[in-house]
Design a protein around this motif. Structure first.
Motif, PDB file in Angstrom:
ATOM      1  N   VAL A   9       0.864  -1.184   0.000  1.00 34.47           N
ATOM      2  CA  VAL A   9       0.000   0.000   0.000  1.00 34.47           C
ATOM      3  C   VAL A   9       0.895   1.228   0.000  1.00 34.47           C
ATOM      4  N   LEU A  10       0.776   2.023  -1.055  1.00 30.53           N
ATOM      5  CA  LEU A  10       1.636   3.182  -1.232  1.00 30.53           C
ATOM      6  C   LEU A  10       0.983   4.447  -0.684  1.00 30.53           C
ATOM      7  N   ALA A  11       1.763   5.211   0.061  1.00 26.92           N
ATOM      8  CA  ALA A  11       1.346   6.526   0.528  1.00 26.92           C
ATOM      9  C   ALA A  11       2.417   7.522   0.092  1.00 26.92           C
ATOM     10  N   HIS A  12       1.999   8.641  -0.486  1.00 24.41           N
ATOM     11  CA  HIS A  12       2.950   9.620  -1.023  1.00 24.41           C
ATOM     12  C   HIS A  12       2.956  10.863  -0.145  1.00 24.41           C
ATOM     13  N   GLU A  13       4.067  11.105   0.529  1.00 27.51           N
ATOM     14  CA  GLU A  13       4.203  12.254   1.425  1.00 27.51           C
ATOM     15  C   GLU A  13       4.180  13.559   0.637  1.00 27.51           C
ATOM     16  N   GLN A  14       3.147  14.380   0.878  1.00 30.21           N
ATOM     17  CA  GLN A  14       3.032  15.671   0.193  1.00 30.21           C
ATOM     18  C   GLN A  14       2.753  16.805   1.172  1.00 30.21           C
ATOM     19  N   ARG A  15       2.920  16.556   2.463  1.00 28.75           N
ATOM     20  CA  ARG A  15       2.751  17.630   3.437  1.00 28.75           C
ATOM     21  C   ARG A  15       3.955  18.556   3.403  1.00 28.75           C
ATOM     22  N   GLU A  16       3.756  19.782   3.824  1.00 27.10           N
ATOM     23  CA  GLU A  16       4.856  20.740   3.826  1.00 27.10           C
ATOM     24  C   GLU A  16       5.980  20.239   4.718  1.00 27.10           C
ATOM     25  N   GLY A  17       7.194  20.361   4.226  1.00 31.37           N
ATOM     26  CA  GLY A  17       8.337  19.922   5.008  1.00 31.37           C
ATOM     27  C   GLY A  17       9.356  19.200   4.155  1.00 31.37           C
ATOM     28  N   PRO A  18      10.524  18.900   4.735  1.00 35.29           N
ATOM     29  CA  PRO A  18      11.617  18.283   3.969  1.00 35.29           C
ATOM     30  C   PRO A  18      11.356  16.844   3.561  1.00 35.29           C
ATOM     31  N   ALA A  19      10.372  16.171   4.148  1.00 37.52           N
ATOM     32  CA  ALA A  19      10.122  14.765   3.815  1.00 37.52           C
ATOM     33  C   ALA A  19       9.399  14.601   2.487  1.00 37.52           C
ATOM     34  N   ALA A  20       8.765  15.665   1.984  1.00 41.30           N
ATOM     35  CA  ALA A  20       8.023  15.573   0.723  1.00 41.30           C
ATOM     36  C   ALA A  20       8.988  15.447  -0.450  1.00 41.30           C
ATOM     37  N   ILE A  24       6.390  -2.642  -7.595  1.00 36.34           N
ATOM     38  CA  ILE A  24       6.024  -2.049  -6.308  1.00 36.34           C
ATOM     39  C   ILE A  24       5.248  -0.743  -6.480  1.00 36.34           C
ATOM     40  N   PHE A  25       5.357  -0.111  -7.658  1.00 40.43           N
ATOM     41  CA  PHE A  25       4.611   1.123  -7.907  1.00 40.43           C
ATOM     42  C   PHE A  25       3.383   0.878  -8.784  1.00 40.43           C
ATOM     43  N   HIS A  26       2.965  -0.372  -8.851  1.00 35.29           N
ATOM     44  CA  HIS A  26       1.834  -0.719  -9.716  1.00 35.29           C
ATOM     45  C   HIS A  26       0.534  -0.049  -9.258  1.00 35.29           C
ATOM     46  N   ASP A  27       0.320   0.008  -7.951  1.00 36.71           N
ATOM     47  CA  ASP A  27      -0.909   0.590  -7.410  1.00 36.71           C
ATOM     48  C   ASP A  27      -0.759   2.102  -7.295  1.00 36.71           C
ATOM     49  N   LEU A  28      -1.881   2.799  -7.329  1.00 34.09           N
ATOM     50  CA  LEU A  28      -1.862   4.245  -7.153  1.00 34.09           C
ATOM     51  C   LEU A  28      -1.533   4.592  -5.700  1.00 34.09           C
ATOM     52  N   ALA A  29      -0.676   5.576  -5.518  1.00 34.67           N
ATOM     53  CA  ALA A  29      -0.312   6.010  -4.172  1.00 34.67           C
ATOM     54  C   ALA A  29      -1.360   6.980  -3.637  1.00 34.67           C
ATOM     55  N   VAL A  30      -1.634   6.889  -2.349  1.00 39.43           N
ATOM     56  CA  VAL A  30      -2.548   7.816  -1.684  1.00 39.43           C
ATOM     57  C   VAL A  30      -1.764   9.062  -1.282  1.00 39.43           C
ATOM     58  N   PRO A  31      -2.152  10.250  -1.750  1.00 42.28           N
ATOM     59  CA  PRO A  31      -1.448  11.466  -1.326  1.00 42.28           C
ATOM     60  C   PRO A  31      -1.675  11.722   0.161  1.00 42.28           C
ATOM     61  N   ILE A  32      -0.611  12.025   0.887  1.00 41.97           N
ATOM     62  CA  ILE A  32      -0.723  12.385   2.297  1.00 41.97           C
ATOM     63  C   ILE A  32      -0.583  13.902   2.382  1.00 41.97           C
ATOM     64  N   LEU A  33      -1.695  14.571   2.622  1.00 41.98           N
ATOM     65  CA  LEU A  33      -1.762  16.022   2.559  1.00 41.98           C
ATOM     66  C   LEU A  33      -1.896  16.621   3.950  1.00 41.98           C
TER      67      LEU A  33
END
Length: 257
Positions: A195-206, A225-234
């Protein structure tokens, strides 16, 4: 104030707007009145949350409670991903699938920076009934305790007993130790769902998704491993939608590829 978040549609960081704005306008953008700024997201339930924020901004004008206390108007939208705002039927519940003894719903790697914190948010959100971000903690506790509804392990020895591997993508994702765990999981657990989660919150981890892919070994990308759509973490309040989407992915039962 509504700011575009998609660079394909002219979006730029809020800090850039703050630097370039007229002096009298800067307090709206530099953090002094940041809550008045609505980030416009164009995808699905995130867009709905942006619309909800805009509506609430209009409805808050001229409203006040006792002794000038601000009143947040109740706005309800018929969307099951925004349960905290909606009194309507929620549709499928977030009860986790049953497990056999010794199995886990989620494996989260200690080598995946930020992922243990995200799991702590998921657990708290689930325990609160989906009514909020669930009390954001600065760090996840060691030895992730697993509430009855969501069984989690961060023990590499138990990785193959989990049904899902939560992978948080960001600037700190590309580490040899994490890549090694992914190879072990893919080679020994054919039913494991990443299960992919994509870090998009403000900060250096994005980090941009292309940057994450470029830093990932080719054998892992070819393994899918990137076959599924990642959930944006906002950032909040859209974070609530991010958590809800992730939990719905964890409800699914992996099937053999």
């Amino acid at each position: 104030v509504v700011t575009e978040t998609d660079m394909r549609h002219g979006g730029v960081p809020l800090a850039t707007h703050a630097r370039q704005a007229p002096e009298g306008f800067r307090p709206l953008l530099d953090g002094t009145h940041r809550r008045l700024v609505v980030r416009w997201h164009r995808v699905g339930a995130f867009r709905l949350m942006s619309v909800l924020q805009i509506i609430e901004q209009f409805l808050e004008v001229g409203r006040s409670g006792a002794e000038g206390e601000e009143v947040s108007p109740a706005v309800y939208l018929p969307d099951r991903l925004l349960l905290a705002r909606s009194p309507l039927p929620a549709g499928p519940t977030l009860d986790m699938p049953p497990l056999s003894a010794g199995e886990y719903h989620v494996y989260v790697s200690r080598e995946n920076a930020g992922a243990p914190d995200l799991v702590a948010l998921l657990q708290s959100h689930l325990n609160s009934g989906g009514t909020g971000e669930g009390g954001i903690a600065s760090a996840a506790p060691r030895g992730l305790g697993a509430p009855a509804a969501l069984r989690v392990t961060d023990d590499p020895r138990q990785m193959l007993r989990a049904t899902h591997f939560l992978l948080l993508l960001g600037s700190r994702t590309t580490t040899p130790a994490l890549f090694g765990e992914l190879r072990t999981a893919l080679a020994n657990h054919p039913r494991l769902s990443i299960v992919l989660a994509h870090e998009q919150r403000e900060g250096p981890a994005a980090a941009a998704f292309d940057q994450v892919i470029a830093g990932t070994p080719s054998d892992l990308t070819q393994a899918g491993i990137f076959h599924d759509l990642a959930v944006p973490i906002l950032d909040a309040p859209h974070l609530k939608v991010s958590l809800r989407l992730l939990l719905h992915k964890l409800v699914s039962v992996p099937s053999v590829a």
